[in-house]
Design a protein around this motif. Structure first.
Motif, mmCIF file in Angstrom:
data_model
loop_
_atom_site.group_PDB
_atom_site.id
_atom_site.type_symbol
_atom_site.label_atom_id
_atom_site.label_comp_id
_atom_site.label_asym_id
_atom_site.label_seq_id
_atom_site.Cartn_x
_atom_site.Cartn_y
_atom_site.Cartn_z
ATOM 1 N N LEU A 141 74.406 45.014 -49.143
ATOM 2 C CA LEU A 141 75.454 45.839 -48.318
ATOM 3 C C LEU A 141 73.978 46.394 -47.662
ATOM 4 C CD1 LEU A 141 77.439 48.483 -47.582
ATOM 5 C CD2 LEU A 141 77.172 49.359 -49.474
ATOM 6 N N ALA A 142 72.894 47.440 -48.527
ATOM 7 C CA ALA A 142 70.983 47.813 -48.398
ATOM 8 C C ALA A 142 71.033 47.057 -46.234
ATOM 9 C CB ALA A 142 70.760 47.838 -48.759
ATOM 10 N N LEU A 143 71.109 45.639 -46.606
ATOM 11 C CA LEU A 143 70.776 44.356 -46.093
ATOM 12 C C LEU A 143 71.699 44.724 -44.388
ATOM 13 C CD1 LEU A 143 68.897 42.236 -44.257
ATOM 14 C CD2 LEU A 143 70.420 40.914 -45.899
ATOM 15 N N THR A 197 63.142 49.086 -47.056
ATOM 16 C CA THR A 197 62.558 47.527 -47.684
ATOM 17 C C THR A 197 63.692 47.351 -48.738
ATOM 18 O OG1 THR A 197 60.327 49.075 -46.689
ATOM 19 C CG2 THR A 197 60.188 47.343 -48.333
ATOM 20 N N LEU A 198 63.741 46.166 -48.698
ATOM 21 C CA LEU A 198 64.421 45.414 -49.620
ATOM 22 C C LEU A 198 63.569 43.800 -49.449
ATOM 23 C CD1 LEU A 198 67.965 45.420 -48.255
ATOM 24 C CD2 LEU A 198 66.700 46.538 -50.261
ATOM 25 N N ILE A 199 63.541 43.557 -51.260
ATOM 26 C CA ILE A 199 62.887 42.267 -51.629
ATOM 27 C C ILE A 199 63.585 41.376 -50.959
ATOM 28 C CG2 ILE A 199 61.963 40.009 -53.786
ATOM 29 C CD1 ILE A 199 61.201 43.423 -54.999
ATOM 30 N N LEU A 200 63.557 40.127 -49.939
ATOM 31 C CA LEU A 200 64.851 39.339 -50.145
ATOM 32 C C LEU A 200 63.354 38.023 -49.455
ATOM 33 C CD1 LEU A 200 65.906 41.768 -46.821
ATOM 34 C CD2 LEU A 200 66.512 40.795 -49.233
ATOM 35 N N ASN A 201 64.540 36.257 -49.281
ATOM 36 C CA ASN A 201 64.366 35.015 -48.950
ATOM 37 C C ASN A 201 63.743 35.184 -47.436
ATOM 38 O OD1 ASN A 201 64.317 33.193 -51.696
ATOM 39 N ND2 ASN A 201 65.882 35.670 -52.149
ATOM 40 N N VAL A 202 62.853 34.796 -46.627
ATOM 41 C CA VAL A 202 62.318 34.693 -45.164
ATOM 42 C C VAL A 202 62.219 34.312 -44.947
ATOM 43 C CG1 VAL A 202 63.536 37.377 -45.048
ATOM 44 C CG2 VAL A 202 61.287 36.540 -45.486
ATOM 45 N N ARG A 203 61.699 33.583 -44.214
ATOM 46 C CA ARG A 203 60.419 32.547 -43.334
ATOM 47 C C ARG A 203 58.977 33.122 -43.952
ATOM 48 N NH1 ARG A 203 62.299 30.674 -37.515
ATOM 49 N NH2 ARG A 203 63.452 28.985 -38.349
ATOM 50 N N ASN A 204 58.165 32.206 -44.593
ATOM 51 C CA ASN A 204 56.839 33.124 -44.725
ATOM 52 C C ASN A 204 55.951 33.570 -43.253
ATOM 53 O OD1 ASN A 204 54.394 33.090 -45.990
ATOM 54 N ND2 ASN A 204 53.713 31.303 -45.038
ATOM 55 N N VAL A 240 63.601 46.354 -43.380
ATOM 56 C CA VAL A 240 64.309 45.805 -42.509
ATOM 57 C C VAL A 240 64.931 46.405 -41.397
ATOM 58 C CG1 VAL A 240 66.880 44.177 -42.387
ATOM 59 C CG2 VAL A 240 65.073 44.270 -44.553
ATOM 60 N N ASP A 241 65.097 46.017 -40.150
ATOM 61 C CA ASP A 241 65.527 47.101 -38.947
ATOM 62 C C ASP A 241 66.584 46.110 -38.094
ATOM 63 O OD1 ASP A 241 64.587 45.546 -36.531
ATOM 64 O OD2 ASP A 241 62.374 46.766 -37.138
ATOM 65 N N ALA A 242 67.218 47.018 -37.107
ATOM 66 C CA ALA A 242 68.342 45.631 -36.303
ATOM 67 C C ALA A 242 67.462 45.038 -35.526
ATOM 68 C CB ALA A 242 68.197 46.669 -34.978
#
Length: 450
Positions: free
Chosen positions: A334-336, A347-354, A373-375
């Protein structure tokens, strides 16, 4: 805003819908489409969601379909939570691995590799369908193994695929509470690694890192779940708090022994439990609220027995009430969505490209770290280099993930054997070959391996 849930008949879908019901801000999700290949599961979960929405003004409208393109059309966000092979497949993963004396957990070790080999081809095809049918949609991946599947889907969709997990959130919340944080969500968590392979190296409250204070206090360390699981002495030795899944690495023999001695594996337990739930929720002529009540009872039992074998091996006892509360991956999702759709920066802990975050991995490797995280999506923040003890595990497991991706693309049995053999928890090439034989014999989804 429109949300499509792939795996819409999954047991945890009501958690996501419950989070949406609590969101009253402008631009919230107003329409949810559930997609699932199993009509009975879809019907049962739709009933639970209808019970949740009862009496809630302007609850997001819910539709259910087994037509994938219909589900994807006009979606702003796609939440992926599929399970290829179902819980029967998970139980098989555990059984085949344990027969060889190695771990069969669904995201770690041999079981995670088998699950990945089944799931990656399907995830890639889903990504291609999304690219054709909903090219502007953002994809939130919760399908396990989450880091591996996120990386596979990013091959088709790039940075519009973001992986989420509730483990770092729960760990950070527990540490913050022990340190006396009034609002644990306001803590800055220095967390780094891969999905289910990460460490909290600092926790900042009011700009000050309070983790050293925790590491100096044995009683405080063993007052929360991970502290009891790993023990204060080991946590002080490594100077960090590991994700709970690292128990499978640090105490592998004990974990495997506990799983082999258990009456049934976790996958078999969940398979039987959920069969009973879906049969009850799908029963015609039920009273209002009965499906939701059945789901609540089942979820409480599921949470209470989470990682029970590991806790038994560690002598950690039963889970405490604070460990059972919700507010995990559904709140992250939901926050994402809020941050992207409304440009509500967070700010969230996420799985993203290094990209260039961890120098020991290439730019395309999916890692699990704090992100702004933003738009425009999720952007990993700069982190300190990994300590050497973590470098070894992270690079070894990432190498395994790459072999899984390659095997799923090429259909090469030899590459699949290599994936198993390279994993730190598989101790022999001969065992790796037998694992591939066992899994291909029992999983029709692996018939592509030649």
């Amino acid at each position: 805003m429109r949300l499509t849930i792939l795996g819409g008949g999954g047991f945890r879908v009501p958690l996501v819908y419950g989070a949406l019901l609590g969101d009253r801000a402008p631009g919230r999700v107003t329409a949810v489409t559930l997609y699932d290949a199993d009509p009975a599961r879809l019907t049962a979960i739709a009933r639970v969601l209808a019970d949740q929405a009862e009496g809630v003004a302007d609850a997001p409208a819910v539709t259910a379909t087994n037509d994938l393109d219909e589900a994807l059309r006009r979606a702003d966000f796609v939440f992926s939570a599929i399970r290829v092979g179902g819980l029967e497949g998970r139980a098989t993963d555990e059984r085949v691995a344990l027969a060889e004396g190695v771990l069969g957990q669904e995201t770690v070790g041999a079981g995670g590799i088998a699950y990945g080999l089944r799931t990656v081809p399907v995830a890639r095809e889903l990504a291609r369908r999304i690219a054709r049918t909903a090219p502007d949609a953002w994809v939130i991946n919760f399908t396990n193994p989450a880091g591996l599947v996120t990386e596979a889907m990013q091959e088709e969709l790039g940075d519009r695929v973001i992986g989420i997990c509730d483990s770092p959130v729960g760990l950070g919340r527990r540490i913050a509470r022990v340190l006396g944080a009034v609002r644990p969500s306001e803590a800055w968590i220095d967390y780094v690694g891969l999905n289910h392979l990460g460490w909290v190296r600092g926790l900042h409250l009011g700009g000050r890192d309070e983790l050293p204070r925790l590491l100096a206090d044995d009683a405080a360390l063993e007052s929360f779940e991970e502290g009891r699981l790993f023990g204060a002495e080991w946590l002080k030795s490594i100077g960090a708090i590991p994700n709970e899944y690292l128990h499978y690495y640090y105490f592998n023999r004990e974990a495997v022994r506990a799983y082999r001695e258990a009456k049934q594996t976790r996958g078999a337990f969940l398979r039987d439990q959920q069969r009973a739930f879906y049969a009850e929720a799908d029963r015609p002529g039920q009273a209002a609220g009965a499906a939701l009540a059945a789901w609540d009872r089942t979820r409480a039992e599921r949470e209470a027995t989470y990682m029970a074998e590991n806790r038994e091996a560690a002598g950690a006892g039963e889970r405490e009430q604070d460990d059972l509360e919700s507010g995990g991956y559904e709140q992250v999702a939901l926050a994402l969505m809020r941050a992207i759709a409304r440009d509500e920066r967070t700010t969230l802990i996420l799985n993203v490209r290094n990209r260039s975050t961890l120098s020991v991995l290439d730019g395309a490797a999916v890692i699990e770290v704090p992100c702004l995280v933003d738009a425009n999506g999720a952007h990993p923040v700069a982190v300190d280099p990994l300590p050497y003890h973590a470098v070894g595990l992270v690079t070894a497991v990432k190498a395994v993930e790459r072999e899984v991706l390659s095997a799923a693309r090429s259909g090469s049995r030899a590459t699949a054997v290599k994936a198993f053999a390279l994993h730190p928890l598989v101790d022999s090439v001969a065992v790796a070959r037998r694992l591939v034989d066992g899994y291909t014999a029992d999983h029709p989804e692996l018939a592509y391996l030649r």
